[in-house]
Write a protein that holds these residues in place. Structure first.
Motif, short mmCIF file in Angstrom:
data_model
loop_
_atom_site.label_atom_id
_atom_site.label_comp_id
_atom_site.label_asym_id
_atom_site.label_seq_id
_atom_site.Cartn_x
_atom_site.Cartn_y
_atom_site.Cartn_z
N LEU A 1 32.54 51.82 33.08
CA LEU A 1 31.31 51.43 32.40
C LEU A 1 31.56 51.20 30.91
CD1 LEU A 1 28.82 53.85 34.18
CD2 LEU A 1 28.88 51.37 34.38
N ALA A 2 32.54 51.89 30.36
CA ALA A 2 32.87 51.70 28.94
C ALA A 2 33.72 50.45 28.73
CB ALA A 2 33.61 52.94 28.42
N ASP A 3 34.73 50.26 29.59
CA ASP A 3 35.64 49.11 29.47
C ASP A 3 36.41 49.01 30.78
OD1 ASP A 3 37.74 47.30 28.96
OD2 ASP A 3 37.85 47.88 26.86
N ALA A 4 36.23 47.92 31.52
CA ALA A 4 36.85 47.78 32.84
C ALA A 4 38.38 47.89 32.78
CB ALA A 4 36.46 46.44 33.47
N ARG A 5 38.96 47.58 31.63
CA ARG A 5 40.42 47.63 31.52
C ARG A 5 40.98 49.04 31.61
NH1 ARG A 5 40.97 44.35 26.06
NH2 ARG A 5 39.22 45.76 25.65
N THR A 6 40.09 50.05 31.52
CA THR A 6 40.58 51.43 31.63
C THR A 6 41.18 51.71 32.99
OG1 THR A 6 38.34 52.15 32.26
CG2 THR A 6 38.96 52.39 29.94
N TYR A 7 40.65 51.06 34.05
CA TYR A 7 41.15 51.35 35.40
C TYR A 7 41.44 50.11 36.24
CZ TYR A 7 40.27 56.28 34.66
OH TYR A 7 40.31 57.57 34.17
N GLU A 8 41.25 48.92 35.69
CA GLU A 8 41.56 47.71 36.45
C GLU A 8 42.53 46.84 35.68
OE1 GLU A 8 37.52 47.20 39.18
OE2 GLU A 8 37.90 45.77 37.56
N ILE A 9 43.68 46.52 36.31
CA ILE A 9 44.70 45.72 35.65
C ILE A 9 44.53 44.23 35.93
CG2 ILE A 9 46.38 47.59 35.64
CD1 ILE A 9 47.72 46.24 38.07
N MET A 10 43.59 43.90 36.82
CA MET A 10 43.24 42.52 37.13
C MET A 10 41.72 42.42 37.14
SD MET A 10 45.74 42.08 40.44
CE MET A 10 45.45 43.77 40.96
N ARG A 11 41.20 41.23 36.94
CA ARG A 11 39.76 41.02 37.10
C ARG A 11 39.47 40.73 38.56
NH1 ARG A 11 36.52 37.20 34.32
NH2 ARG A 11 37.87 35.69 35.32
N PRO A 12 38.47 41.37 39.17
CA PRO A 12 38.17 41.10 40.58
C PRO A 12 37.86 39.64 40.84
CG PRO A 12 36.45 42.44 39.55
CD PRO A 12 37.59 42.41 38.61
N GLU A 13 37.25 38.96 39.87
CA GLU A 13 36.92 37.55 40.03
C GLU A 13 38.18 36.69 40.17
OE1 GLU A 13 33.66 39.64 37.82
OE2 GLU A 13 35.85 39.50 37.59
N ASP A 14 39.30 37.16 39.62
CA ASP A 14 40.54 36.37 39.67
C ASP A 14 41.13 36.28 41.06
OD1 ASP A 14 40.39 35.84 36.98
OD2 ASP A 14 41.75 37.46 36.40
N VAL A 15 40.74 37.18 41.96
CA VAL A 15 41.25 37.12 43.34
C VAL A 15 40.16 36.74 44.33
CG1 VAL A 15 43.05 38.79 42.81
CG2 VAL A 15 40.92 39.59 43.86
N GLU B 1 49.87 39.94 47.34
CA GLU B 1 50.42 41.00 46.50
C GLU B 1 51.51 40.47 45.56
OE1 GLU B 1 51.51 44.45 48.80
OE2 GLU B 1 49.73 44.26 50.07
N VAL B 2 52.44 39.70 46.09
CA VAL B 2 53.53 39.24 45.24
C VAL B 2 53.05 38.19 44.24
CG1 VAL B 2 54.39 37.41 46.78
CG2 VAL B 2 55.97 38.58 45.25
N VAL B 3 52.12 37.33 44.64
CA VAL B 3 51.60 36.32 43.70
C VAL B 3 50.87 37.00 42.55
CG1 VAL B 3 49.84 34.52 43.46
CG2 VAL B 3 51.52 34.38 45.30
N MET B 4 50.05 38.01 42.85
CA MET B 4 49.33 38.68 41.77
C MET B 4 50.25 39.55 40.93
SD MET B 4 46.41 37.42 41.65
CE MET B 4 45.77 38.47 40.34
N ALA B 5 51.33 40.07 41.53
CA ALA B 5 52.31 40.81 40.73
C ALA B 5 52.99 39.88 39.73
CB ALA B 5 53.34 41.46 41.64
N LEU B 6 53.36 38.68 40.19
CA LEU B 6 54.00 37.72 39.28
C LEU B 6 53.03 37.28 38.19
CD1 LEU B 6 55.95 35.50 41.84
CD2 LEU B 6 56.90 37.21 40.28
N ARG B 7 51.76 37.15 38.53
CA ARG B 7 50.77 36.72 37.54
C ARG B 7 50.44 37.85 36.57
NH1 ARG B 7 44.96 33.69 38.21
NH2 ARG B 7 43.92 34.72 36.48
N THR B 8 50.19 39.04 37.09
CA THR B 8 49.79 40.16 36.25
C THR B 8 50.92 40.61 35.34
OG1 THR B 8 48.27 40.88 37.99
CG2 THR B 8 48.81 42.49 36.29
N ARG B 9 52.16 40.55 35.86
CA ARG B 9 53.32 40.95 35.06
C ARG B 9 54.16 39.74 34.65
NH1 ARG B 9 54.59 46.02 34.30
NH2 ARG B 9 55.34 45.00 32.40
#
Length: 402
Positions: A313-327, A251-259
């Motif tokens: 389905l229109a754009d994954a960024r509408t509800y995902e702030i990270m890519r699932p593949e990144d974790v 959680e903290v690693v992805m928080a530092l990366r995402t933000r």
């Protein structure tokens, strides 16, 4: 050279305590074999320091520390130690097989701990800390000192202790929220003050955060510590640890990366391995990961609500702030259930080889909703059965994808 070699002021050292603080919590015990397996995975994940155990706690723990340090190469290996020569010597013996070793000394500093646990005055605690660190530096180049229950320690006394142990040779100063009592605003002030007092004379000393989750704020408190000068974070996979656990590494690693725009720091963690190491720990300790666990839970990148699915389905960024593949997930999962809408059903049907007309989709959707109310999640076989039943009702007409 002692410790983790980094001159990058924006690099945060990841100190993993899954095998020590995590493992000592009820339900998470590990033997030497499982510790070696986890240590290898932590090495591959890219953590900087592995706290392999508390060598003086038992002969079994000492053996586990020896095996981990002897069989896994790469990170710095660490043993916890009380502020006593006997503990320090035991830790040194367990870590002799690795050239990259650290001693982690802890000593309580808060009034409640001094009175109820140690029966020592503040002056005696300070003297004990300095004596332990001074002796440890005769055996270790890399010595970390933790002021147990730091947050409930008088601020001036905490500063006195940290300055004194830095003068005695401690290379890392850990300010643990041992009982998960602090808040982000409060802990930020504590770290800023310790940095102000210590770094002018000891610019190379690393200030570390070790936050427990008793009030559910371990990750938030760790992030506040980083924002106020901490350059080491002490964490555990899946957040395991005493009572409500530790700050969760993932959680903290992805928080530092995402933000990164907010914190401006980075780690050496290969985040694509987060899901696999989470599942490994779950298997080794027979402790399931809850579905809604942040970052690595089954639902972290799953969507059932129709409005969310339409957006995804229109754009994954509408509800995902990270890519699932990144974790480490293969991708987003659109779960078909009673909350799903027509867009998701049409998309899933097409992926199964059926391009439904508007009229057929309407009938499939009605049957789908009825079945979802009965059984919950609709898998591909259930959806195929519904499509085929509707097609049969319509006289065998079935529109296949071209």
């Amino acid at each position: 050279m002692p410790g983790v070699e980094t001159r990058d002021p924006n690099r945060v050292i990841v100190f993993d305590t899954t095998l020590r603080d995590g493992e000592q919590a009820p339900g998470f015990s590990m033997n030497a074999e499982t510790k070696v397996a986890m240590a290898g995975a932590l090495r591959d994940l890219g953590v900087d320091v592995i706290e392999a155990g508390f060598a003086a706690a038992s002969p079994g723990d000492a053996e586990a520390v020896r095996r981990v340090a002897g069989e896994v190469e790469g990170p710095v290996f660490c043993s916890l130690s009380r502020a006593s020569e006997e503990d320090i010597r035991t830790a040194y013996g367990a870590l002799q097989s690795t050239p990259k070793r650290r001693l982690h000394i802890f000593l309580s500093t808060s009034p409640i701990h001094r009175a109820a646990k140690l029966n020592l005055s503040a002056g005696e605690v300070l003297e004990t800390a300095v004596r332990a660190v001074s002796f440890a530096r005769t055996l270790f180049d890399d010595v970390e000192f933790s002021a147990e229950d730091a947050i409930r320690t008088e601020p001036d006394f905490l500063g006195d202790v940290m300055e004194a142990v830095a003068d005695a040779g401690a290379t890392t100063l850990n300010i643990p929220d041992t009982v998960g009592y602090s808040t982000p605003a409060e802990i930020g002030q504590v770290f800023a003050e310790i940095k102000r007092r210590v770094t002018p004379r000891h610019p190379d000393v690393v200030i570390s955060a070790h936050c427990h989750n008793d009030l559910g704020m371990a990750v938030a408190n760790t992030l506040s510590a980083v924002a106020n000068g901490a350059r080491q974070i002490e964490v555990a996979i899946n957040g395991i640890g005493e009572r409500a656990g530790n700050c969760a590494l993932e959680e903290v690693v992805m928080a530092l990366r995402t933000r990164a725009d907010l914190y401006g720091v980075h780690t050496g963690v290969d985040t694509t391995k987060l899901v696999s190491i989470s599942r490994l720990l779950s298997r080794l300790t027979d402790s399931p990961v809850v579905r809604n666990k942040a970052i690595v839970g089954m639902n972290a990148f799953a969507h059932e609500a129709g409005i969310h699915q339409h957006g995804m389905l229109a754009d994954a960024r509408t509800y995902e702030i990270m890519r699932p593949e990144d974790v480490g997930f293969r991708g987003t999962r659109l779960v078909l259930g009673k909350h799903s809408g027509r867009h998701a059903i049409a998309q899933r049907a097409e992926s199964l080889g059926y391009r439904l007309t508007a009229n057929t989709l309407g009938h499939v959707f009605a049957h789908f909703k009825k079945r979802a109310d009965e059984i919950g999640e609709i898998d591909d076989s259930e959806l195929l059965a519904i499509i085929q039943a509707v097609a049969a009702d319509e006289g065998g007409r079935r529109v296949l994808a071209s």
